[in-house]
Motif scaffolding. Sequence first.
Motif, PDB file in Angstrom:
ATOM      1  N   GLN A 169      20.820  -9.672  21.138  1.00 58.45           N
ATOM      2  CA  GLN A 169      20.760  -9.920  19.705  1.00 58.45           C
ATOM      3  C   GLN A 169      21.664  -9.029  18.879  1.00 58.45           C
ATOM      4  OE1 GLN A 169      18.235  -9.031  21.696  1.00 58.45           O
ATOM      5  NE2 GLN A 169      16.838  -7.579  20.728  1.00 58.45           N
ATOM      6  N   GLY A 170      22.163  -7.933  19.464  1.00 57.26           N
ATOM      7  CA  GLY A 170      23.079  -7.075  18.728  1.00 57.26           C
ATOM      8  C   GLY A 170      24.338  -7.790  18.286  1.00 57.26           C
ATOM      9  N   LEU A 171      24.681  -8.888  18.965  1.00 61.38           N
ATOM     10  CA  LEU A 171      25.866  -9.645  18.580  1.00 61.38           C
ATOM     11  C   LEU A 171      25.747 -10.225  17.175  1.00 61.38           C
ATOM     12  CD1 LEU A 171      27.187 -11.561  21.684  1.00 61.38           C
ATOM     13  CD2 LEU A 171      27.925  -9.440  20.684  1.00 61.38           C
ATOM     14  N   SER A 172      24.537 -10.368  16.682  1.00 59.89           N
ATOM     15  CA  SER A 172      24.336 -10.891  15.330  1.00 59.89           C
ATOM     16  C   SER A 172      24.042  -9.764  14.341  1.00 59.89           C
ATOM     17  CB  SER A 172      23.183 -11.905  15.330  1.00 59.89           C
ATOM     18  OG  SER A 172      23.508 -13.037  16.107  1.00 59.89           O
ATOM     19  N   SER A 173      24.409  -8.538  14.686  1.00 61.78           N
ATOM     20  CA  SER A 173      24.124  -7.408  13.803  1.00 61.78           C
ATOM     21  C   SER A 173      25.233  -7.214  12.785  1.00 61.78           C
ATOM     22  CB  SER A 173      23.949  -6.126  14.622  1.00 61.78           C
ATOM     23  OG  SER A 173      25.199  -5.668  15.107  1.00 61.78           O
ATOM     24  N   LEU A 328      27.299   3.284  20.580  1.00 62.99           N
ATOM     25  CA  LEU A 328      28.551   2.780  21.130  1.00 62.99           C
ATOM     26  C   LEU A 328      29.657   3.385  20.280  1.00 62.99           C
ATOM     27  CD1 LEU A 328      30.255   0.888  22.930  1.00 62.99           C
ATOM     28  CD2 LEU A 328      29.923  -0.888  21.196  1.00 62.99           C
ATOM     29  N   ARG A 329      30.573   4.093  20.916  1.00 64.46           N
ATOM     30  CA  ARG A 329      31.690   4.723  20.194  1.00 64.46           C
ATOM     31  C   ARG A 329      33.001   4.093  20.648  1.00 64.46           C
ATOM     32  NH1 ARG A 329      31.140  10.692  20.611  1.00 64.46           N
ATOM     33  NH2 ARG A 329      29.775  10.334  18.814  1.00 64.46           N
ATOM     34  N   ASP A 338      31.491   5.053  15.382  1.00 65.76           N
ATOM     35  CA  ASP A 338      30.186   5.024  16.024  1.00 65.76           C
ATOM     36  C   ASP A 338      29.462   3.802  15.497  1.00 65.76           C
ATOM     37  OD1 ASP A 338      30.804   7.339  17.304  1.00 65.76           O
ATOM     38  OD2 ASP A 338      29.450   8.623  16.166  1.00 65.76           O
ATOM     39  N   VAL A 339      29.110   2.889  16.397  1.00 67.43           N
ATOM     40  CA  VAL A 339      28.591   1.582  15.995  1.00 67.43           C
ATOM     41  C   VAL A 339      27.121   1.449  16.379  1.00 67.43           C
ATOM     42  CG1 VAL A 339      28.922  -0.913  16.157  1.00 67.43           C
ATOM     43  CG2 VAL A 339      30.897   0.630  16.401  1.00 67.43           C
ATOM     44  N   LYS A 340      26.288   1.185  15.404  1.00 68.56           N
ATOM     45  CA  LYS A 340      24.896   0.809  15.627  1.00 68.56           C
ATOM     46  C   LYS A 340      24.681  -0.545  14.967  1.00 68.56           C
ATOM     47  CE  LYS A 340      23.276   5.598  15.703  1.00 68.56           C
ATOM     48  NZ  LYS A 340      22.337   6.594  15.120  1.00 68.56           N
ATOM     49  N   TRP A 341      23.529  -1.156  15.225  1.00 67.73           N
ATOM     50  CA  TRP A 341      23.314  -2.496  14.697  1.00 67.73           C
ATOM     51  C   TRP A 341      23.266  -2.520  13.176  1.00 67.73           C
ATOM     52  CZ3 TRP A 341      19.015  -4.729  18.414  1.00 67.73           C
ATOM     53  CH2 TRP A 341      19.576  -4.856  19.702  1.00 67.73           C
ATOM     54  N   GLU A 342      22.818  -1.411  12.564  1.00 67.71           N
ATOM     55  CA  GLU A 342      22.654  -1.387  11.116  1.00 67.71           C
ATOM     56  C   GLU A 342      23.627  -0.432  10.430  1.00 67.71           C
ATOM     57  OE1 GLU A 342      20.782   2.132  12.653  1.00 67.71           O
ATOM     58  OE2 GLU A 342      20.678   0.033  13.281  1.00 67.71           O
TER      59      GLU A 342
END
Length: 449
Positions: A169-173, A328-329, A338-342
Amino acid sequence: MKNNRRSFLKKLGLTAGTAAIAPAVFANDQPDIQFLNRNTTWDAAQPIRLGLIGAGIMGTEDMNTALRHANVQMTAVCDLYDGRLESAKQKWGSNIFTTKDHKELLKRSDVDAVIIATPDHWHKQISIDAMNAGKHVYCEKPMVHSVAQGMDVINAWKKSGKVMVVGSQGLSSLGNEKAKELLAAGVIGDIVYAEGFWARMSPEGAWQYNVPADGSPKTVDWKRYISNTSDREWDPLRFFRWRNYLDYGTGMSGDLFVHLFSSLHFITNSKGPSKVSSMGGLRYWKDGREVPDVLLGSFDYPETPEHPGFNLSLRCNFVDGTSGTTYLRIVGTKGSMDVKWEEVVVKLNQNAESDDPFMKEQAKLRAASGQEERAKILPPRETSYTAERSWKGAHYDHFGNWFNAIRTGGTVVEDPVFGFRAAAPALLCNDSYFQDKFIKWDPVNMKLV
């Protein structure tokens, strides 16, 4: 090559912000796919009626999230344990149909689409059975239990004309979408390296799931559960803590690395690595499990029209003192994200110059006139992008993407081709770990080399 790639990525970046209103723009470009019998006349007033196959922790979370959407109903549940079927009626109504045979559920005319949240070793067959029965499919990640199964699901999907989405579901973040846009715009330069980390702290987070006191061959259809793998005597741990065993689960990489692969491939538009290696060990959870609780993976991504060549490092730790750290960096020639869902945090190098066209033009004029170099206004070294509090979350949006595609005859962000390309390197981590060797993979043609 670099200019063509940057132009291509900028075009992608321009569409990134439109995902919420037109999720189909992120679907894989697969010109060879010919969809058959795609439903394009769904009445907006007609509810989408769901069946749930696998009513455990994730299946319950999936269904509860799906039902938050308007005009979605639940009509049937399949699970191999009586306790979950009884619980389903308590949660979602005594009138829902329940069964231990997924084929019985698939025969029902009041089921339009199914959520598949079974142990991994059943993903392939139930997905194929569902599409052959004319049902749309939401299948939890990883899409398959082994790399050898991937094309079977893809071919069934192409033939069916149904909408299948894989549940990373992170693909839709919003975070992934913003990161995709920023990378395409060249904010951190050209990617050279990426790394991801996923840690779990609690016993349940290490797959020490609850084993019900009434779990037994009388309440569990054990024979059906193991019918597509090795024959064994009843073992409650292999049923209720299935992720610990290779016959049913896919280890840390299949459970968690696959999320990081999905996000990275979405952000970079990559098809995947060409070389996979991993190592790790069973450091703490010596409870009979067959898979490591610490796993390190290294991956080589070749140069493609979509991105430069780069390397990826992933780590997963169930012996954790970091309170469940996840990130995820993505590192480029000018900085990192630095990537997070939000949230996305951009950090620029000290020598990164401003992209302000006015400042660049002024610098050119001064150089042409021989003027002394003037001090510059530098861009901020760190910038944070955060989702609005009103955002309902990636899980909600992932289901919205699926429902929209079902109603419009459109496509989804994580179709089976994308889902397999994310699952394959995760599954190959296990092969590399247990075989103690590098694994070569063709990410374009999706096959071992």
